[in-house]
Design an enzyme around this catalytic site. Structure first.
Site, PDB file in Angstrom:
ATOM      1  N   ASP A  10       0.791  -1.309  -0.050  1.00  0.00           N
ATOM      2  CA  ASP A  10       0.130  -0.016   0.027  1.00  0.00           C
ATOM      3  C   ASP A  10       0.827   1.181   0.090  1.00  0.00           C
ATOM      4  OD1 ASP A  10      -1.998   1.806   0.142  1.00  0.00           O
ATOM      5  OD2 ASP A  10      -2.656   1.166   2.257  1.00  0.00           O
ATOM      6  N   ASP A 105      -2.931   2.427  -6.126  1.00  0.00           N
ATOM      7  CA  ASP A 105      -1.634   2.253  -5.352  1.00  0.00           C
ATOM      8  C   ASP A 105      -1.786   1.007  -4.306  1.00  0.00           C
ATOM      9  OD1 ASP A 105      -3.955   3.180  -3.576  1.00  0.00           O
ATOM     10  OD2 ASP A 105      -2.347   3.860  -2.298  1.00  0.00           O
ATOM     11  N   GLU A 106      -2.325   0.102  -4.394  1.00  0.00           N
ATOM     12  CA  GLU A 106      -2.655  -0.899  -3.408  1.00  0.00           C
ATOM     13  C   GLU A 106      -2.825  -2.213  -4.252  1.00  0.00           C
ATOM     14  OE1 GLU A 106      -5.877  -1.960   0.015  1.00  0.00           O
ATOM     15  OE2 GLU A 106      -5.920   0.071  -0.808  1.00  0.00           O
TER      16      GLU A 106
HETATM   17 MG   LIG Z   1      -2.500   3.785   0.031  1.00  0.00          MG
END
Ligand SMILES: [Mg+2]
Length: 354
Positions: A10, A105-106
């Site tokens: 993350d 983003d993960e």
């Molecule tokens: Mg994040």
């Protein structure tokens, strides 16, 4: 129970981190990415300086400015975030093909079969964190655990710029102390109901039989029973939309040197071009890449933005990829990243969380 190695990665305040990286003037003071306060805009992401004032994702920009009058709000640049996300995924793919993105983003990575670092998921996660920091100049947090639900909790445990590992031996004790509100699928309503029944932690939850939980929570009761014991068998699913098309070949005899690798390129490219020709029009070929797996199973991928899909571009990429290992090669792959012309994901990416 199968023993798997799952990493949850993350990025730390992703959109804000990209903006601070590209405009250092923004760093070190409260800033956010979001919509304009006079047009009912909302905050998409903010940096940690802004969080200290209580600014949060999905809050109205107007309210955020009340909490923090010095807050600088910049407009999102989705193309820059998508580009960074592609670069991060290119790093992931050096370790595994089993990658499930949750947002730009993960992502979950299943590295159970990875040969890197003698199969140590912790060392793979550390390496990913190091490489992202070095090449993208942003930080990511990582969680390492035997399943998805624990890996996701773990990545939040030492955030920002941290790593937390839950080994199979630690699962029992870690989960026992976990508040039930942290369980995957337990929202506010279910958490309140559990609390009313006197269930605050997973240890409390373990007092309840499968049958009793099924009576109270229907089919989710069975799931709760498992989660309270750290059981989560959900697989890591690759994204259903394709991100690349490629062709690869494992050779019966290792290719001993660069020259013998270069000789194999034309036939690989021919099959690649056939595959690209068969693709539907919702994709457009983008960056070319070359994948090399060496005889010791280490592997590397080189890609180049702006390069063409001609033989010479691939020769260039292959030279660079080969130079990273300089060892006999067991597998060669060539491909292109794809641009998804549907663009349907953009709305989902507006609120990426942290
Ligand atoms: Mg994040």
């Amino acid at each position: 129970m199968s023993l798997r190695k799952i990493i949850h990665i993350d990025c730390d305040c992703f959109y804000a981190a990209i903006e601070m990286r590209d405009d250092p003037r923004l760093a070190g003071r409260p800033m956010a990415v979001g919509g304009s306060p006079d047009r009912r805009g909302v905050i998409a992401t903010c940096n940690y300086e802004a969080r200290a004032y209580g600014v949060r994702s999905a809050m109205s920009s107007r309210h955020a400015l009340k909490l923090c009058p010095d807050l600088e709000i910049v407009k999102p640049r989705f193309e820059a975030y998508r580009e960074a996300s592609r670069e991060i995924h290119a790093i992931f793919r050096d370790y595994t093909e089993l990658i499930e993105p949750l947002s730009l983003d993960e992502a979950y990575l299943d590295v159970s079969e990875s040969q890197w670092y003698a199969g140590s998921a912790t060392r793979i996660a550390e390496d990913i964190r190091r490489r992202v920091a070095r090449t993208l100049h942003i930080t990511v947090s990582a969680g390492v655990a035997p399943n998805k639900f624990l890996a996701k909790i773990a990545s939040d445990w030492r955030k920002p710029n941290g790593i937390f590992v839950i080994t199979p031996e630690q699962v029992e004790a870690f989960v026992a102390a976990l508040p039930v509100a942290k369980l995957h699928g337990v929202g506010k309503v279910t958490a309140d109901k559990l609390n009313r029944l006197g269930i605050d932690t997973c240890l409390d939850l373990r007092e309840w039989s499968r049958l009793a939980l099924a009576r109270e929570f229907g089919s989710f009761g069975e799931r709760l029973w498992g989660l309270a014991r750290g059981i989560d068998e959900r697989a890591v699913h690759n994204d259903s939309r394709r991100q690349s098309v490629s062709v690869e070949n494992t050779y019966d005899n290792d290719l001993p040197d660069l020259a013998s690798c270069l000789e194999r390129l034309p036939e690989l490219l021919e099959s690649l071009n056939e595959r690209i020709a068969r693709m539907d029009s919702s994709y457009r070929p983008d960056k070319p890449f070359v994948k090399v797996k060496f005889h010791d199973f280490s592997q590397t991928t080189m890609e180049q933005a702006g390069a063409g899909r001609d033989l010479e571009s691939y020769r260039q990429l292959l030279r660079q990829a080969f130079a990273r290992g300089g060892k006999p090669v067991r597998l060669l792959g060539v491909g292109v990243r794809l641009r998804d012309l549907r663009g349907a994901h953009e709305q989902l990416e507006l609120f990426p969380g942290n």
